[in-house]
Each structure stands twice: as C-alpha cells, then as structure tokens.
Design an enzyme around this catalytic site. Structure first.
Site, PDB file in Angstrom:
ATOM      1  N   SER A 251      23.916 -51.019  13.585  1.00 44.10           N
ATOM      2  CA  SER A 251      22.851 -51.684  12.836  1.00 44.10           C
ATOM      3  C   SER A 251      23.435 -52.718  11.877  1.00 44.10           C
ATOM      4  O   SER A 251      24.144 -53.628  12.309  1.00 44.10           O
ATOM      5  CB  SER A 251      21.993 -50.635  12.102  1.00 44.10           C
ATOM      6  OG  SER A 251      20.788 -51.203  11.643  1.00 44.10           O
TER       7      SER A 251
ATOM      8  N   GLU B 131      21.059 -55.510  20.589  1.00 40.88           N
ATOM      9  CA  GLU B 131      19.978 -54.554  20.337  1.00 40.88           C
ATOM     10  C   GLU B 131      19.334 -54.930  19.011  1.00 40.88           C
ATOM     11  O   GLU B 131      19.899 -55.693  18.242  1.00 40.88           O
ATOM     12  CB  GLU B 131      20.527 -53.121  20.304  1.00 40.88           C
ATOM     13  CG  GLU B 131      21.545 -52.848  19.206  1.00 40.88           C
ATOM     14  CD  GLU B 131      20.940 -52.479  17.854  1.00 40.88           C
ATOM     15  OE1 GLU B 131      19.794 -51.988  17.818  1.00 40.88           O
ATOM     16  OE2 GLU B 131      21.607 -52.705  16.829  1.00 40.88           O
TER      17      GLU B 131
ATOM     18  N   HIS C  70      18.937 -48.474  18.113  1.00 37.55           N
ATOM     19  CA  HIS C  70      18.063 -47.635  17.291  1.00 37.55           C
ATOM     20  C   HIS C  70      17.199 -46.765  18.193  1.00 37.55           C
ATOM     21  O   HIS C  70      15.978 -46.941  18.286  1.00 37.55           O
ATOM     22  CB  HIS C  70      17.193 -48.511  16.391  1.00 37.55           C
ATOM     23  CG  HIS C  70      17.971 -49.301  15.380  1.00 37.55           C
ATOM     24  ND1 HIS C  70      18.689 -50.439  15.709  1.00 37.55           N
ATOM     25  CD2 HIS C  70      18.146 -49.119  14.051  1.00 37.55           C
ATOM     26  CE1 HIS C  70      19.260 -50.921  14.622  1.00 37.55           C
ATOM     27  NE2 HIS C  70      18.956 -50.143  13.613  1.00 37.55           N
TER      28      HIS C  70
END
Length: 307
Positions: A111, A209, A278
């Site tokens: 992330s 992502e 995620h």
C-alpha cells in the site's frame, strides 16, 4: 548494482514493527504481533508506533527515527510495517540509504509502503517484500490462511508460483515476459514520478493494484504512467486487486475498460486477476527479484527473495 537479498529468518530472531505511514489499529496490531511470536520470533516495537499526528503515526522525524533505528540495530533481522495509509513519501528524501545498504534486512509491507519499496530498491538494490501487514491484515479475525502462509518464505528460500489454483487469471495481451518484479500501489507509483525515486520500469515486470479509486482516477494515473513512458518500457504487466474501484455516480467507463485500454496500448504480455493488494487472501511476493509470466499457461513464477 547487483541485487542484494536479505538473510533468511531463524526461529528466535528479533524482528521489529514500525508505522512509517498512518496510525495502526492497536487491537489488530497486538494480534499481528502475537502472530509473529507464534512464528517463533521475538518482537521489538518502535517507540513511536502508538503516536498520532493527524493522519500520520507521528511526525516525519519520529517515523523516520523508528525506520532508521531498526536498520541500524544489529539485533533486528526484519522490519514489518504495521499498516499503510499516508505519509511514507514524506520521509523518503531524509532516509540514509547508504546505511540501509550496509545493513540489509527484510522489509515487509504494501500500500503506502510502495514508495519505500521503490526508493529503497532503487537507491540500494535491496530486495523488499510486498505482503499483508500486521494491523491492516494479519490482525483481523477473518484473515485468510494464505495471507499468513506467505510469511513462511522468509524462513527458507522459496521460489513462488502463482497459478489459477489460487485465483482465475485473465490474459489481456498474450506472451511470455521476464524481468525483475517491481511496482505495487498504483497511486504511490504515480507519486514517485518527477522525484529522485521515480519508478524505473525498463525491462521490468510491473505489478499494479489499488483501493478506493474510481475508474476515472485509475484512468488518470495509468495515462500519466503511459505518457511518462513507463508502460511502453515494461517487459510485462501484472494486474493485482483493485478493491472498491467502482464508479460512485454518474456516467463512467468500467474499471476493466480503463485497465484494458492502457494494457493494450503498452502491448506487452499481461495477466489480470492476481490476489495481490488490498484483498483477502493476499499473496506475498518479493520485489526486485527475477520473475516470469506466461499467459499461455496463466502462470507467474518469482525467484526467492532471501538467502
């Protein structure tokens, strides 16, 4: 530079937990730390992990202090990040990368940590690990066993293989491609552009992502990567999980339409559907190591990230 792989973990090793981005959920973090102990590890928690400064886990200096202290500490064999959020890019220019290169060790997260993955790898050539974090993933009650299983690769050199036994994969552009695996969160990759840590995609397998971005925002970011020449220089593309990236209101292209458009423009072998990002489960991969995708076999192979 030649790739630097960190040393494997041994039962009884001391590892650290820090929060270089946002404050973690403490209950989840406690459960995540207990998971590390169940793996036979001793845990050293950064002194600033419980601090808050708006949406940050402490000031820039406090978060930087925890990161560099753990790299400098010879007892600490790995650094696990509590969660993502916001703020790692704020400390990137202040990191002592030579110190990190001289003290290579396992780094694990994803992330917002994508900025650190990119800057550390490109400044030191240290392999880092894109994997589920302690508070935001492992410490939750519904964490999938596959997410936890990924940590085993840190104890024994393991070449990873991802097939449709894990999740359905869709071929967007046919072919076979190889190169060092790089990337991570799309928003963070785009935020490196124009900085000293701008993502280098030439000859690389690019993983992307994201979470919570509408198709129009994904379109904007992929367009920026494309115009910056970052998509046409890749050897191949891996599409990870785009969680909650649906239109919220009004007319919109679908997420698939947006992603397919830019992948076709890049015209490099591409597979979509990887449970990397995620998502639950979350498949862990080392970044910076040789990897290969084969769209005909719908398979990803990744070399071990440790020695």
């Amino acid at each position: 530079m030649s790739t630097i792989k960190p040393k494997r973990l041994q039962p009884g090793d001391t590892v650290s937990v820090i929060a270089p981005a946002s404050p973690p959920n403490q209950e989840n973090l406690d459960r995540g730390i207990e998971f590390l102990r169940e793996l036979g590890l001793k845990v050293k928690v950064g002194k600033n992990v419980t601090r808050t400064f708006g949406y940050l886990a402490g000031t820039d200096n406090e978060r930087l202090e925890d990161l560099q202290k753990m790299f400098f500490d010879p007892i600490v064999k790995a650094i696990f990040f509590a969660c993502g959020g916001y703020g790692t890019g704020r400390i990137a220019s202040q990191i002592d990368y030579q110190m990190i290169k001289s003290n290579p060790k396992i780094i694990w997260g994803y992330s917002d940590i994508t900025f650190l993955h990119t800057s550390i790898r490109q400044e030191t050539d240290l392999v880092t690990f894109h994997g589920p974090m302690l508070a935001s993933d492992i410490g939750k009650a519904d964490t999938h066993p596959l997410s936890k299983e990924g940590y085993k690769q840190l104890f024994e050199p393991t070449n990873l293989t991802y097939t449709e036994e894990i999740s359905p994969l869709e071929t967007l552009v046919e072919g076979v491609a190889s190169g060092p695996l790089v990337g991570g969160n799309l928003s963070l990759l785009v935020s490196t552009l124009g900085t000293p840590y701008e993502i280098d995609t030439k000859g690389k397998l690019l993983l992307i992502e994201d979470i919570g971005e509408e198709p129009r925002a994904v379109d904007r970011m992929l367009n920026q990567l494309y115009i910056a020449g970052k998509l046409e220089t890749v050897s191949g593309i891996l599409i990870g999980d785009f969680c909650d990236c649906t239109p919220k209101k009004g007319l919109s292209l679908s997420l698939d339409e947006v992603i397919n458009h830019y992948v076709k423009l890049a015209n490099k072998p591409a597979l979509k559907g990887f449970l990397i990002g995620h998502c639950n489960p979350h498949f862990s991969v080392p970044l910076g190591v040789p990897a290969i995708i084969n769209t005909f076999e719908k398979k990803l192979k990744v070399e071990s990230g440790i020695i």
